[in-house]
Motif scaffolding. Sequence first.
Motif, short mmCIF file in Angstrom:
data_model
loop_
_atom_site.label_atom_id
_atom_site.label_comp_id
_atom_site.label_asym_id
_atom_site.label_seq_id
_atom_site.Cartn_x
_atom_site.Cartn_y
_atom_site.Cartn_z
N GLY A 189 30.75 35.21 48.46
CA GLY A 189 31.65 35.70 47.41
C GLY A 189 31.09 36.95 46.74
N GLN A 190 29.77 36.94 46.53
CA GLN A 190 29.14 38.09 45.88
C GLN A 190 29.20 39.32 46.77
N ARG B 44 32.54 40.87 46.64
CA ARG B 44 32.76 41.68 45.45
C ARG B 44 32.08 43.03 45.55
N LEU C 293 35.83 33.33 52.69
CA LEU C 293 35.50 32.63 51.44
C LEU C 293 36.03 31.20 51.50
N ASN D 127 38.76 27.48 47.35
CA ASN D 127 38.89 27.67 45.90
C ASN D 127 38.73 29.13 45.50
N LEU D 128 37.65 29.72 46.03
CA LEU D 128 37.30 31.10 45.69
C LEU D 128 38.40 32.04 46.19
N ARG D 129 38.98 31.68 47.33
CA ARG D 129 39.99 32.53 47.93
C ARG D 129 41.20 32.67 46.99
N HIS E 215 41.32 32.14 43.81
CA HIS E 215 40.90 32.83 42.60
C HIS E 215 40.83 34.33 42.83
N THR E 216 40.23 34.73 43.97
CA THR E 216 40.04 36.15 44.25
C THR E 216 41.36 36.86 44.54
#
Lengths: 393, 278
Positions: free
Chosen positions: A156-157, A160, A183, A186-188, A190-191
Amino acid sequence: MNGHALELGGIEKRFGKQTILKGIDIEARPGEFIALVGPSGCGKSTLLRIVAGLESPDAGRIRSGDRELGELPAAKRDVAMVFQSYALYPHLTAAQNIAVPLVMRRLSGWQRLPLIGRWLTPRATRDEIHARVRQVAEQLEIAHLLDRKPAKMSGGQRQRVALARAMVRDPRVFLMDEPLSNLDANLRVHTRSEIVALQRRTGVTTLYVTHDQAEALSMADRVAVMIQGCLLQLDTPQRIYQDPRHLEVARFIGTPRINQLDARVDDEGVAWVDGTALARCAEPPRDRKVVLAIRPPALHLVAEHHPRGLTAWVKRCEYLGTECLLHLELESDATPLIASLTPELGTAYRPDQRVWVAAEPSQTLIFARSGERLTAAEPRLERSANQPEKLDV
Amino acid sequence: MSPIRLDPWRALRLALLLLGAAVCLAPYLWMLSAAMKPSSEIFSAGLTLWPERWAAAENFSRAFERVPLARMLLNGAIVCALILVIQVVIALPCAYAMAKLRFGAAGPLMAVVILGLLVPIHATALPIYIALDALGLLDGYTALVAPFALSVFAIFMFRQFFRGLPDDLLAAARLDGMSELGVLLRVVVPNAWPAITAFSIFSVVAHWNDLFWPLIVVTSPEMATPPLGLLFFRAAEAGDDYGALMAATTVVTLPLVVAFLLAQKRFIEGITMTGLKG
């Protein structure tokens, strides 16, 4: 803002004998977010790489605003791309990674030299680059990672940092090649919204490639559905879902998959399935064969003698919390169907139960066997006695 | 400290390794020992490793007196450095183009590189010698460096390494505004240090120890590289001053031994890597 229109005209690409892109036309308005979606191998990534200048098309032109991009090398096109693998420079820290596009554009060849370059660069320029990197990093909440190298970051980092590197200058076009696919779920989600917010704020015209139709529908201003090198439809998410112009589009968009029924059309244009009239098309196709497509939420369970009711058997009930998917099989020819019901309603059914299903004619999409959408006519559907008991379709 | 268990198999393995090490090290030890002994002891009937009378100072000073040993070491360093730098500077762009750029001649070029790997220097030695002679370049640095400046092995090895670099990384660099040369210098080279180090070790070891080629093209002692210098030494001394010869040999082998001890880990990585790729 600073968006430029993007215009792709008649883009064609062949690899050997295989045609990857068959004349793609896309016009994006300034600042528009267009998602290219399609199954893997449909040519969407190739199209993106052609816009970036990493592949050369066999035909077609690319314009951004008043500038022809087609003949320019990738380095001169002023487009920024986020790669699925992020493609960060492993030997540079996050801050250096983000600074690369600025360093390459704002400094001269001499100023970019190691060691002596520092002496040749005005302090103001260096401070400017530094400040811009910091600003972008803060926007993306990665300021604390600036001294780290990519190997020491999570997926994830890294994602970014890759976004920051693309955003650090104002490019004419953003190109994103499945940036979220590595990703976790969940992160997907959100992003997704973060990328949309960033895109709105910067106002840079964006092409976004994904194989995930939900991602395309939720993020884009308009969605371009590509199947086997053809652009089948370019439309708003609502119209792509509700009003697909091609059977492949209807099939690809929406989970669970749209229900399809083979039907026969009589002289009046009425489409029959198993002796039941389900819809009516304005101009019956010559071969009298059509495919009726009904979204799972539009398929309702009805009483036994409903005029448009089809007999089916319950195979399985899939409970998903917010909805319940009832897997059915048509009694006449075992066509699989899925009905999306509320959980309360759905859980009442048991496997091997006999049920009747029907859909509103307005919710029934009619496609020719070749895939084109056919216009529906006002329904005049009664069960008439002179129709054959069984139609072989 | 946990006690080391000595089962029979482990003991056997260790014994075999010790034996191997002893066989390999014996000549070096003998060289060191001879360099410390006066000549009377070297030719004595007994087989003693430890000298009765230390003659190291005499041997080493004679070694430096009789031949220009310092000059030869300098020659070796210059020749090895020139060869390495030119090889790497030529091979990096070649290998990058062959590994990552699409052009029609890539296939035939690769065939030529493989072919080049198959031809030993001994086959081309005579034509190169004649050519250098015709140009009047014999007995100089050019003659020592030029035949090795283009290393197909380096091209092949770097190409194999570059093929492992992700295409997306290079695409990203191009989109960030770099030219192909920029991509090579700013992205490819900084990520290719393992390959460059490995090749450097290989190249320096091969050319520092090379006797064949200097023997052919060099005639004057001022141009001699260290191994050739040893040969001059023997010829000049009619073969009886072994103490000084061994002292000179020690001096010649010392740089590589020291380098090995300092960079042992890199060295082994490099050799195993060339073993895999070559």
